[in-house]
Scaffold this motif. Structure first.
Motif, PDB file in Angstrom:
ATOM      1  N   GLY A 349       0.808  -1.210   0.000  1.00  0.00           N
ATOM      2  CA  GLY A 349       0.000   0.000   0.000  1.00  0.00           C
ATOM      3  C   GLY A 349       0.841   1.260   0.000  1.00  0.00           C
ATOM      4  N   GLN A 350       1.958   1.241   0.754  1.00  0.00           N
ATOM      5  CA  GLN A 350       2.838   2.405   0.806  1.00  0.00           C
ATOM      6  C   GLN A 350       3.410   2.724  -0.569  1.00  0.00           C
ATOM      7  OE1 GLN A 350       3.904   4.697   3.315  1.00  0.00           O
ATOM      8  NE2 GLN A 350       4.603   5.596   1.388  1.00  0.00           N
ATOM      9  N   PHE A 351       3.954   1.698  -1.233  1.00  0.00           N
ATOM     10  CA  PHE A 351       4.603   1.941  -2.527  1.00  0.00           C
ATOM     11  C   PHE A 351       3.585   2.241  -3.629  1.00  0.00           C
ATOM     12  CE2 PHE A 351       8.191   0.193  -0.341  1.00  0.00           C
ATOM     13  CZ  PHE A 351       9.290   0.748  -0.979  1.00  0.00           C
ATOM     14  N   ILE A 352       2.430   1.620  -3.595  1.00  0.00           N
ATOM     15  CA  ILE A 352       1.426   1.894  -4.625  1.00  0.00           C
ATOM     16  C   ILE A 352       0.829   3.283  -4.431  1.00  0.00           C
ATOM     17  CG2 ILE A 352      -0.758   1.110  -3.627  1.00  0.00           C
ATOM     18  CD1 ILE A 352       0.602   0.054  -7.047  1.00  0.00           C
ATOM     19  N   THR A 353       0.737   3.727  -3.161  1.00  0.00           N
ATOM     20  CA  THR A 353       0.253   5.081  -2.889  1.00  0.00           C
ATOM     21  C   THR A 353       1.214   6.114  -3.455  1.00  0.00           C
ATOM     22  OG1 THR A 353      -0.889   4.363  -0.874  1.00  0.00           O
ATOM     23  CG2 THR A 353      -0.415   6.720  -1.093  1.00  0.00           C
ATOM     24  N   GLU A 354       2.519   5.869  -3.301  1.00  0.00           N
ATOM     25  CA  GLU A 354       3.510   6.780  -3.861  1.00  0.00           C
ATOM     26  C   GLU A 354       3.345   6.890  -5.374  1.00  0.00           C
ATOM     27  OE1 GLU A 354       7.491   5.977  -2.719  1.00  0.00           O
ATOM     28  OE2 GLU A 354       7.022   5.833  -0.576  1.00  0.00           O
ATOM     29  N   ALA A 355       3.105   5.761  -6.039  1.00  0.00           N
ATOM     30  CA  ALA A 355       2.932   5.770  -7.488  1.00  0.00           C
ATOM     31  C   ALA A 355       1.687   6.565  -7.884  1.00  0.00           C
ATOM     32  CB  ALA A 355       2.837   4.343  -8.016  1.00  0.00           C
ATOM     33  N   VAL A 356       0.610   6.398  -7.139  1.00  0.00           N
ATOM     34  CA  VAL A 356      -0.627   7.113  -7.454  1.00  0.00           C
ATOM     35  C   VAL A 356      -0.452   8.612  -7.212  1.00  0.00           C
ATOM     36  CG1 VAL A 356      -3.039   7.433  -6.765  1.00  0.00           C
ATOM     37  CG2 VAL A 356      -2.118   5.119  -7.030  1.00  0.00           C
ATOM     38  N   VAL A 357       0.257   8.981  -6.135  1.00  0.00           N
ATOM     39  CA  VAL A 357       0.504  10.402  -5.853  1.00  0.00           C
ATOM     40  C   VAL A 357       1.298  11.031  -6.999  1.00  0.00           C
ATOM     41  CG1 VAL A 357       1.766  12.001  -4.358  1.00  0.00           C
ATOM     42  CG2 VAL A 357       0.331  10.219  -3.355  1.00  0.00           C
ATOM     43  N   ILE A 358       2.333  10.327  -7.469  1.00  0.00           N
ATOM     44  CA  ILE A 358       3.127  10.841  -8.587  1.00  0.00           C
ATOM     45  C   ILE A 358       2.257  10.977  -9.833  1.00  0.00           C
ATOM     46  CG2 ILE A 358       4.962  10.211 -10.215  1.00  0.00           C
ATOM     47  CD1 ILE A 358       6.557   9.163  -7.865  1.00  0.00           C
ATOM     48  N   ALA A 359       1.394   9.996 -10.090  1.00  0.00           N
ATOM     49  CA  ALA A 359       0.520  10.052 -11.254  1.00  0.00           C
ATOM     50  C   ALA A 359      -0.456  11.217 -11.168  1.00  0.00           C
ATOM     51  CB  ALA A 359      -0.240   8.735 -11.399  1.00  0.00           C
ATOM     52  N   LEU A 360      -0.986  11.487  -9.973  1.00  0.00           N
ATOM     53  CA  LEU A 360      -1.918  12.607  -9.806  1.00  0.00           C
ATOM     54  C   LEU A 360      -1.213  13.949  -9.987  1.00  0.00           C
ATOM     55  CD1 LEU A 360      -4.052  11.311  -6.796  1.00  0.00           C
ATOM     56  CD2 LEU A 360      -4.819  11.642  -9.156  1.00  0.00           C
ATOM     57  N   ILE A 361       0.028  14.039  -9.497  1.00  0.00           N
ATOM     58  CA  ILE A 361       0.803  15.263  -9.735  1.00  0.00           C
ATOM     59  C   ILE A 361       1.080  15.415 -11.227  1.00  0.00           C
ATOM     60  CG2 ILE A 361       3.006  16.417  -9.308  1.00  0.00           C
ATOM     61  CD1 ILE A 361       3.046  15.033  -6.559  1.00  0.00           C
ATOM     62  N   ALA A 362       1.415  14.299 -11.874  1.00  0.00           N
ATOM     63  CA  ALA A 362       1.659  14.335 -13.324  1.00  0.00           C
ATOM     64  C   ALA A 362       0.407  14.743 -14.082  1.00  0.00           C
ATOM     65  CB  ALA A 362       2.151  12.969 -13.800  1.00  0.00           C
ATOM     66  N   LEU A 363      -0.771  14.394 -13.546  1.00  0.00           N
ATOM     67  CA  LEU A 363      -2.033  14.755 -14.202  1.00  0.00           C
ATOM     68  C   LEU A 363      -2.182  16.267 -14.318  1.00  0.00           C
ATOM     69  CD1 LEU A 363      -4.828  14.049 -15.345  1.00  0.00           C
ATOM     70  CD2 LEU A 363      -5.684  14.009 -12.988  1.00  0.00           C
ATOM     71  N   VAL A 364      -1.714  16.991 -13.300  1.00  0.00           N
ATOM     72  CA  VAL A 364      -1.800  18.460 -13.350  1.00  0.00           C
ATOM     73  C   VAL A 364      -0.977  18.982 -14.531  1.00  0.00           C
ATOM     74  CG1 VAL A 364      -1.330  20.601 -12.115  1.00  0.00           C
ATOM     75  CG2 VAL A 364      -2.151  18.587 -10.865  1.00  0.00           C
ATOM     76  N   GLY A 365       0.253  18.456 -14.666  1.00  0.00           N
ATOM     77  CA  GLY A 365       1.081  18.863 -15.803  1.00  0.00           C
ATOM     78  C   GLY A 365       0.486  18.426 -17.126  1.00  0.00           C
ATOM     79  N   ALA A 366      -0.081  17.206 -17.138  1.00  0.00           N
ATOM     80  CA  ALA A 366      -0.688  16.694 -18.366  1.00  0.00           C
ATOM     81  C   ALA A 366      -1.870  17.553 -18.795  1.00  0.00           C
ATOM     82  CB  ALA A 366      -1.129  15.250 -18.161  1.00  0.00           C
ATOM     83  N   TYR A 367      -2.638  18.015 -17.823  1.00  0.00           N
ATOM     84  CA  TYR A 367      -3.811  18.831 -18.133  1.00  0.00           C
ATOM     85  C   TYR A 367      -3.396  20.166 -18.739  1.00  0.00           C
ATOM     86  CZ  TYR A 367      -8.562  20.607 -17.642  1.00  0.00           C
ATOM     87  OH  TYR A 367      -9.807  21.095 -17.900  1.00  0.00           O
ATOM     88  N   LEU A 368      -2.298  20.737 -18.244  1.00  0.00           N
ATOM     89  CA  LEU A 368      -1.796  21.990 -18.816  1.00  0.00           C
ATOM     90  C   LEU A 368      -1.284  21.760 -20.239  1.00  0.00           C
ATOM     91  CD1 LEU A 368       0.111  23.427 -15.714  1.00  0.00           C
ATOM     92  CD2 LEU A 368      -2.148  24.097 -16.576  1.00  0.00           C
ATOM     93  N   LEU A 369      -0.575  20.648 -20.450  1.00  0.00           N
ATOM     94  CA  LEU A 369      -0.073  20.326 -21.788  1.00  0.00           C
ATOM     95  C   LEU A 369      -1.218  20.042 -22.761  1.00  0.00           C
ATOM     96  CD1 LEU A 369       2.897  17.962 -20.833  1.00  0.00           C
ATOM     97  CD2 LEU A 369       3.086  20.221 -21.882  1.00  0.00           C
ATOM     98  N   LEU A 370      -2.326  19.523 -22.235  1.00  0.00           N
ATOM     99  CA  LEU A 370      -3.465  19.161 -23.075  1.00  0.00           C
ATOM    100  C   LEU A 370      -3.984  20.357 -23.863  1.00  0.00           C
ATOM    101  CD1 LEU A 370      -5.665  17.146 -23.963  1.00  0.00           C
ATOM    102  CD2 LEU A 370      -6.944  17.786 -21.900  1.00  0.00           C
ATOM    103  N   PHE A 371      -3.963  21.536 -23.275  1.00  0.00           N
ATOM    104  CA  PHE A 371      -4.483  22.719 -23.965  1.00  0.00           C
ATOM    105  C   PHE A 371      -3.667  23.024 -25.222  1.00  0.00           C
ATOM    106  CE2 PHE A 371      -6.229  23.369 -19.712  1.00  0.00           C
ATOM    107  CZ  PHE A 371      -7.538  23.716 -20.019  1.00  0.00           C
ATOM    108  N   PHE A 372      -2.363  22.773 -25.161  1.00  0.00           N
ATOM    109  CA  PHE A 372      -1.514  23.030 -26.327  1.00  0.00           C
ATOM    110  C   PHE A 372      -1.745  21.992 -27.422  1.00  0.00           C
ATOM    111  CE2 PHE A 372       0.714  25.050 -22.774  1.00  0.00           C
ATOM    112  CZ  PHE A 372       0.954  26.318 -23.300  1.00  0.00           C
ATOM    113  N   ILE A 373      -1.771  20.717 -27.052  1.00  0.00           N
ATOM    114  CA  ILE A 373      -1.883  19.687 -28.088  1.00  0.00           C
ATOM    115  C   ILE A 373      -3.298  19.583 -28.646  1.00  0.00           C
ATOM    116  CG2 ILE A 373       0.036  18.372 -27.141  1.00  0.00           C
ATOM    117  CD1 ILE A 373      -1.910  16.379 -25.995  1.00  0.00           C
ATOM    118  N   GLN A 374      -4.316  19.933 -27.849  1.00  0.00           N
ATOM    119  CA  GLN A 374      -5.668  19.869 -28.400  1.00  0.00           C
ATOM    120  C   GLN A 374      -5.899  21.016 -29.380  1.00  0.00           C
ATOM    121  OE1 GLN A 374      -8.482  19.977 -25.151  1.00  0.00           O
ATOM    122  NE2 GLN A 374      -8.709  22.188 -25.263  1.00  0.00           N
ATOM    123  N   ASN A 375      -5.274  22.170 -29.127  1.00  0.00           N
ATOM    124  CA  ASN A 375      -5.359  23.262 -30.099  1.00  0.00           C
ATOM    125  C   ASN A 375      -4.672  22.890 -31.397  1.00  0.00           C
ATOM    126  OD1 ASN A 375      -6.792  24.951 -28.382  1.00  0.00           O
ATOM    127  ND2 ASN A 375      -4.955  25.905 -27.532  1.00  0.00           N
TER     128      ASN A 375
END
Length: 812
Positions: A349-375
């Motif tokens: 649970g500890q290690f999988i939680t770390e992976a999910v936290v990193i993925a959620l942080i990455a989602l913020v960056g991905a969402y910002l990048l999405l505006f550029f690539i969708q345009n």
């Protein structure tokens, strides 16, 4: 518990900043593409959701007997047959697509494509009327329902209902494409309805609807050819059915099978089978003929999804590689946890939680990048012109994004968490690099080989894609297309009147008539044979031109004479053929075929000359046999070469000539080089999308390799210090640290090259004029991967090798 996991995960992110940044950046870039694909898929599955009875609506499709072709169209009488004989049908209507052109009301003018529609149209489909009665709008002959957009053009300050308009049919399709070459005056229509904009996306776009009874009246007036009970025409009609609530699709299919058996009994005639397709299954659907709109078929969505998953897999591999590598530095932490009583589930649970936290942080960056690539995606020519995919977001889309990022975290973190959690406390303190995936093969090595393999396949594919794009964009058509415009004429007298004026136009170098524009995508073909030579038929493409058109395009003769000038009926007796046809007929010298008589379905024509081969089909198709006829009645274009000195002045003079010659018809023209850009634009857009995804996968792989090289250098700092103290040079140290990576790259090369060759050779088969997946491209791909890998490894190895060995050994 969860709060504790998240707190520890956040501390570890801050403690290992470089590894965290690599993981977050890699996941963010890959997830941004995946978010775009998610929006595209949502858009394609949103079609026709606004119809209230969508679960009971079916389109009837046609298959050729014994499992032949499949088309979205069907026979026009089918709807009335179903309503009359099968009580399970609540409503049904037919559509005929031969309704599209220009609507004239006084001085106002509008264009639109649509259908002749049955009376039940508005009973089955939920298209609302702003004005008019939906129950009566499509009953009387010469009734016309128009869209809100057309009504605002024609009747900006008054009600449209009851107004009389003139309609000129010219083959404008409901999808916006123009297929027709002939202009026909359909007479006057009465506006009986104005449609509101659809409540959502529809597979059935249109601007106008005319009553189906109009077709009967047009046939009676000898304006069109139409038989009410024509079951042989399954190409230009569509049938939609609304079942009663207690009926099933199986019952409908049984009724359709019964109709097919009774209607198509003649073994000498074409036989068809009807089958139902639920409205919800139409978009996205499979590749099928006569679609009513251009959308992304399921196979294309699958290809995009696979590319997306491959990129995502590469990012997840990065995380897995780096996580397994970093477990060494956290072995004491995990060992203490287990000794203190933590069970397997808690460590997992500890290690999988770390992976999910990193993925959620990455989602913020991905969402910002999405505006550029969708345009960038929405601005693609293919999307703006045909697909018109909207990437609207709502709370549902945000929820899917969050769920997707959690899934990514679970996938990326599952393997490291699983291995650590299942080990005994004693084993956790040992080097995790000794974990074996297969015999003598460490887990990290397997993952690195896999990552190298995927990256190498993408690199080779990018080079092949670039080479094929360059070859197609620089394609030699074999004729001149610069400074040439093509004017749509449609009628023979249009061409005659215009040509009389073009003769004295100072901006015109030459002009001629043609039935099609070569290489634009229109293809006509038939079978023929040479009289006196053999009765075996040969298949050939054909179209009609005069000699003046060949002069405009600079197409030269290699034998014989040019087509004659039009005179009392003799011009249609001659034809030109291309070099490919001469070769296929077995003649070594083109001169030998001059004077031979071709027998076609319509008439016999004499071969007067042979033209050089030129590309008259799309550049991805192989240009085969060609016969050039000389029938003025078939001309639908006046092709004109301009001087090129002042284009705007030339166009103005051409429009003035057109208005003098044909004042009642619209001046429509296109530059020939623009008309030939279709295949180029499609290929350029596809190349842009696939190339971007490929480069992204390569970038992510390089990030992962950089992280592994950094970890490798960090974990061997003391070893390198000892080697330097014992006399090893910086170069020897770098070579030692790079050797293992290059061995793994060699293994990946052996695996990747056959796969890359197979994949690229498969999609290249769609191009008649194609490049080959040559050894040079393979070598270039491997060299590129090697250079990228060495650059990543060298940067970290060199940084470690030049450190003072005293600093590395100080604690020992």
């Amino acid at each position: 518990m969860i709060k504790n996991y998240i707190t520890i995960a956040w501390r570890n992110l801050l403690r290992n900043k470089s590894f965290s940044i690599i993981n977050i950046v890699g996941l963010a870039f890959s997830m941004s593409v995946c978010l775009l694909i998610i929006l595209i898929i949502r858009d394609q599955y949103s079609y026709d959701d606004f119809h209230q009875n969508k679960e009971r609506i079916y389109r009837i499709q046609t298959r050729g007997a014994n499992g032949g072709f499949l088309t979205a169209s069907s026979a026009l009488p089918l709807a009335e047959k179903l309503k009359a004989e099968y009580p399970g049908i609540e409503a049904a209507f037919g559509l005929n697509k031969d309704m599209g052109g220009d609507i004239v009301y006084g001085e106002e003018f509008a264009s639109g494509g649509g259908y002749f529609a049955g009376e039940d149209f508005f009973k089955v489909l939920d298209f609302d009327l702003i004005e008019g009665n939906p129950e009566k709008a499509l009953v009387a002959p010469y009734s016309l329902v128009v869209s809100k957009k057309i009504a605002e053009v024609l009747f900006p300050r008054e009600s449209a209902i009851g107004k009389s308009v003139k309609f000129n049919q010219r083959g404008l399709q409901a999808s916006g494409l123009e297929e027709g070459n002939i202009e026909t005056d359909y007479g006057n229509f009465t506006i009986t309805g104005v449609m509101e904009e659809p409540k959502g996306k529809t597979h059935l776009p249109f601007e106008i609807l005319a009553s189906q009874s109009t077709m009967v009246q047009l046939a009676k007036d000898s304006i069109i050819q139409f038989a009410e009970n024509d079951w042989s025409n399954v190409w230009t009609n569509y049938t939609y059915v609304l079942l009663k609530e207690n009926q099933t699709r199986q019952q409908l299919d049984q009724a359709l099978a019964d109709i097919s058996k009774r209607q198509y009994t003649d073994p000498e005639s074409d036989r068809y089978e009807f089958m139902s397709a639920p409205l919800s299954s139409l978009t996205p659907g499979s590749f099928i003929g006569n679609m009513t709109s251009l959308t992304l078929p399921k196979p294309v969505l699958m290809v995009l999804l696979i590319l997306c998953l491959v990129v995502m897999l590469s990012a997840c591999l990065n995380y897995t590689n780096l996580s397994i590598a970093k477990m060494l530095t956290r072995s004491r932490e995990v060992g203490i946890r287990k000794v203190a009583g933590a069970n397997r589930g808690q460590v997992f649970g500890q290690f999988i939680t770390e992976a999910v936290v990193i993925a959620l942080i990455a989602l913020v960056g991905a969402y910002l990048l999405l505006f550029f690539i969708q345009n960038a995606f929405t601005s693609l020519w293919l999307n703006q012109t045909f697909l018109k995919i909207s990437l609207d977001q709502d709370l549902g889309a945000i929820g899917i994004f969050i769920g997707f990022s959690v899934l990514v975290g679970l996938v990326a973190g599952a393997l490291p968490a699983l291995y650590v959690s299942k080990m005994s406390p004693l084993a956790v303190f040992r080097d995790l690099g000794k974990i074996k995936f297969m015999k003598r093969l460490g887990l990290r090595k397997v993952l690195l080989v896999l990552q190298f393999t995927v990256s190498l396949i993408f690199i080779v594919s990018v080079y092949v894609l670039y080479s094929q794009t360059k070859k197609t964009l620089n394609f030699d058509y074999g004729f001149t297309k610069e400074n040439v415009i093509n004017i749509k004429t449609r009628k023979t007298d249009y061409y005659d009147r215009l040509s009389n004026l073009l003769t004295s136009n100072k901006n015109v170098i030459s002009y001629g008539g043609s039935s099609i524009i070569p290489a634009e995508g229109v293809q006509m073909s038939s079978d023929f044979y040479l009289i006196g030579e053999t009765t075996d038929t040969i298949h050939s493409n054909y179209f009609d031109v005069d000699q003046k058109a060949l002069d405009v395009w600079d197409i030269d003769l290699v034998a014989g004479q040019a087509l004659p000038e039009f005179s009392a009926g003799n011009s249609e007796k001659y034809a030109l053929v291309n070099e490919n046809l001469v070769k296929d007929l077995g003649y070594a010298d083109p001169k030998q075929i001059i004077g031979q008589i071709i027998s076609t379905e319509e008439s016999n024509v004499e071969i007067r000359g042979v033209v050089k081969n030129f590309q008259f089909l799309l550049p991805n198709q192989e240009a085969g046999n060609l016969i050039l006829r000389n029938r003025k009645d078939e001309f639908t274009y006046t092709t004109v070469r301009l001087s090129g000195i002042n284009t705007s002045e030339a166009l103005a003079s051409l429009e003035a000539d057109w208005k003098k010659a044909n004042p009642e018809s619209r001046f429509e023209y296109k530059f020939m080089d623009d008309q030939l850009l279709f295949m180029h634009n499609v290929l350029y857009n596809v190349t842009s999308v696939i190339g971007f995804i490929s480069l992204l996968a390569i970038f992510i792989s390089c990030l992962g390799l950089l992280g592994m090289a950094a970890y490798n250098a960090e974990s061997r700092t003391k070893e390198i210090g000892v080697r330097l103290v014992l006399g090893s040079s910086v170069g020897q140290v770098i070579l030692l640290m790079s050797k293992s990576f290059m061995i793994l790259l060699g293994v990946a090369t052996v695996i990747a090259l056959p796969i890359a060759y197979f994949i690229n050779n498969m999609w290249l088969q769609g191009f008649a004029n194609r490049v080959t997946v040559s050894p040079g491209i393979m070598i270039l791909g491997v060299a590129s991967m090697a250079i990228l890998s060495l650059a990543m490894v060298f940067s970290q190895s060199y940084k470690t090798a030049i450190k003072n060995p005293v600093d590395a050994l100080r604690n020992d």
